[in-house]
Design a protein around this motif. Sequence first.
Motif, PDB file in Angstrom:
ATOM      1  N   GLY A  55       0.780  -1.225   0.000  1.00  0.00           N
ATOM      2  CA  GLY A  55       0.000   0.000   0.000  1.00  0.00           C
ATOM      3  C   GLY A  55       0.806   1.267   0.000  1.00  0.00           C
ATOM      4  O   GLY A  55       2.031   1.261  -0.029  1.00  0.00           O
ATOM      5  N   SER A  87      -1.510  -6.280  -4.090  1.00  0.00           N
ATOM      6  CA  SER A  87      -2.874  -5.896  -3.735  1.00  0.00           C
ATOM      7  C   SER A  87      -3.862  -6.736  -4.529  1.00  0.00           C
ATOM      8  O   SER A  87      -3.660  -6.990  -5.715  1.00  0.00           O
ATOM      9  CB  SER A  87      -3.114  -4.417  -4.037  1.00  0.00           C
ATOM     10  OG  SER A  87      -4.442  -4.053  -3.717  1.00  0.00           O
ATOM     11  N   ASP A  91      -5.377  -0.504  -7.769  1.00  0.00           N
ATOM     12  CA  ASP A  91      -5.353   0.793  -7.103  1.00  0.00           C
ATOM     13  C   ASP A  91      -4.479   1.737  -7.917  1.00  0.00           C
ATOM     14  O   ASP A  91      -3.259   1.779  -7.740  1.00  0.00           O
ATOM     15  CB  ASP A  91      -4.813   0.626  -5.680  1.00  0.00           C
ATOM     16  CG  ASP A  91      -4.875   1.905  -4.864  1.00  0.00           C
ATOM     17  OD1 ASP A  91      -4.963   3.006  -5.448  1.00  0.00           O
ATOM     18  OD2 ASP A  91      -4.806   1.797  -3.621  1.00  0.00           O
ATOM     19  N   ALA A  94      -2.235   4.260  -5.898  1.00  0.00           N
ATOM     20  CA  ALA A  94      -1.048   3.638  -5.305  1.00  0.00           C
ATOM     21  C   ALA A  94      -0.035   3.267  -6.375  1.00  0.00           C
ATOM     22  O   ALA A  94       1.176   3.473  -6.197  1.00  0.00           O
ATOM     23  CB  ALA A  94      -1.445   2.408  -4.486  1.00  0.00           C
TER      24      ALA A  94
END
Length: 130
Positions: A55, A87, A91, A94
């Motif tokens: 993250g 992940s 995202d 990110a």
Amino acid sequence: VSLPQPANDALSTVNNLIYTGGITNHAAAISSCQQSLSSSQNPGRKNFMMLITDGEPTAPENAEAAANLAATQAKSDGILIIPIFISKIYDDVALSFMRGLSSDNKVFDVTDFDGLLNLQEALVNQVSCS
């Protein structure tokens, strides 16, 4: 794939990582690696770090700015930064942040830690001296 012993040692270390959760401090991780690599007694060695994360940074204050500064300093020392983002969901924010930390604006993206196994050959090829 037959790999030299240092590559096998590195892959063994990555394969034995255990996710513990907690805060994410990219700046401290990059700075610590930079310090270790800069103090090396082998000036001919290609220096690289794999930043394996799940993250965006959560520490310290101004975490993204601190991580960007640490990455800029490491890259100016000739250290190749290879981000690996883990992940289960895509995202874009990110990934965009991680591309900024990367030496080549690329990020390896996997859905779980088992996905690291599939990256072994690509990672070894990227960091191998030619």
